[in-house]
Scaffold this active site. Structure first.
Site, short mmCIF file in Angstrom:
data_model
loop_
_atom_site.label_atom_id
_atom_site.label_comp_id
_atom_site.label_asym_id
_atom_site.label_seq_id
_atom_site.Cartn_x
_atom_site.Cartn_y
_atom_site.Cartn_z
N CYS A 12 51.85 -26.37 96.50
CA CYS A 12 53.29 -26.53 96.28
C CYS A 12 53.65 -25.67 95.07
CB CYS A 12 53.71 -27.99 96.13
SG CYS A 12 53.08 -28.86 94.71
N CYS A 86 56.56 -24.30 99.32
CA CYS A 86 56.36 -23.17 98.41
C CYS A 86 56.87 -21.89 99.05
CB CYS A 86 54.91 -23.03 97.96
SG CYS A 86 53.76 -22.53 99.23
N CYS A 90 52.70 -18.25 99.68
CA CYS A 90 51.31 -18.40 100.11
C CYS A 90 50.87 -17.20 100.92
CB CYS A 90 51.17 -19.65 100.98
SG CYS A 90 51.74 -21.11 100.14
#
Length: 143
Positions: A12, A86, A90
Site C-alpha cells: 500500500c 497504491c 507497483c
C-alpha cells in the site's frame, strides 16, 4: 521459485496500516507456511498505532513492524502481489499473480472505523490461504 513456501507481498502507499495488518494476519494464520513481505510506495515513518491496537484485539502483535519501501526485488521474489490502493506504483512482472484489494484506508481513523477494515482483511487472508492450499493455524488466545 527455489523456495519451498509460497511468498506473498502486500503493498500500500504508506505500509503503515492495511498492508501491515494483512501481513500480520498472514504470518499468524499461515504458521510459517507462507513467506510474508509488505512494503509501501511512499512508506510512512511509523506504523499506524490504531492498526496496531486493532490487531492486538485479535491477539496479533505487529508493534515491531516498520514501514518499508517497495523494491523491485520484493515484487520479483514474490509469488503473489496484493496491492491496496497504491495505483501504478507497483512494478508488474509476467507470471506473478496480482490482486488489488479495495479497502478503506485506516489512516486518521479511530478504532471503531478500523475494526471493520481489519475484519475484511482477515476474511480475505483466509480465502488467500485456501487458494494457496495452506490450512489456517488457529491463534492460541494469550493468557
Amino acid at each position: 521459485m527455489n523456495h519451498a513456501n509460497p511468498s506473498v507481498l502486500f503493498v500500500c502507499v504508506h505500509n503503515a496500516g492495511r498492508s501491515q495488518m494483512a501481513a500480520g494476519f498472514l504470518r499468524a494464520l499461515s504458521g510459517g507456511a507462507v513467506d510474508v513481505r509488505s512494503a509501501g510506495s511512499l512508506p510512512a515513518e511509523h506504523i499506524n498505532p490504531v492498526a496496531v491496537e486493532a490487531m492486538r484485539e485479535v491477539g496479533i502483535d505487529i508493534r515491531a513492524e516498520r514501514p518499508k519501501v517497495l523494491t523491485t526485488d520484493a515484487v520479483r521474489d514474490s509469488d503473489v502481489v496484493i496491492t491496496m490502493g497504491c495505483g501504478d506504483a507497483c512494478p508488474i512482472f509476467p507470471g506473478k499473480r496480482y490482486e488489488d484489494w479495495e479497502l478503506a484506508d485506516p489512516a486518521g481513523q479511530g478504532l471503531a472505523a478500523v475494526r471493520p477494515i481489519r475484519d475484511e482483511i482477515h476474511t480475505r487472508i483466509r480465502a488467500l490461504l485456501t487458494d494457496l492450499g495452506v490450512d489456517p493455524v488457529e491463534p492460541t488466545p494469550a493468557g
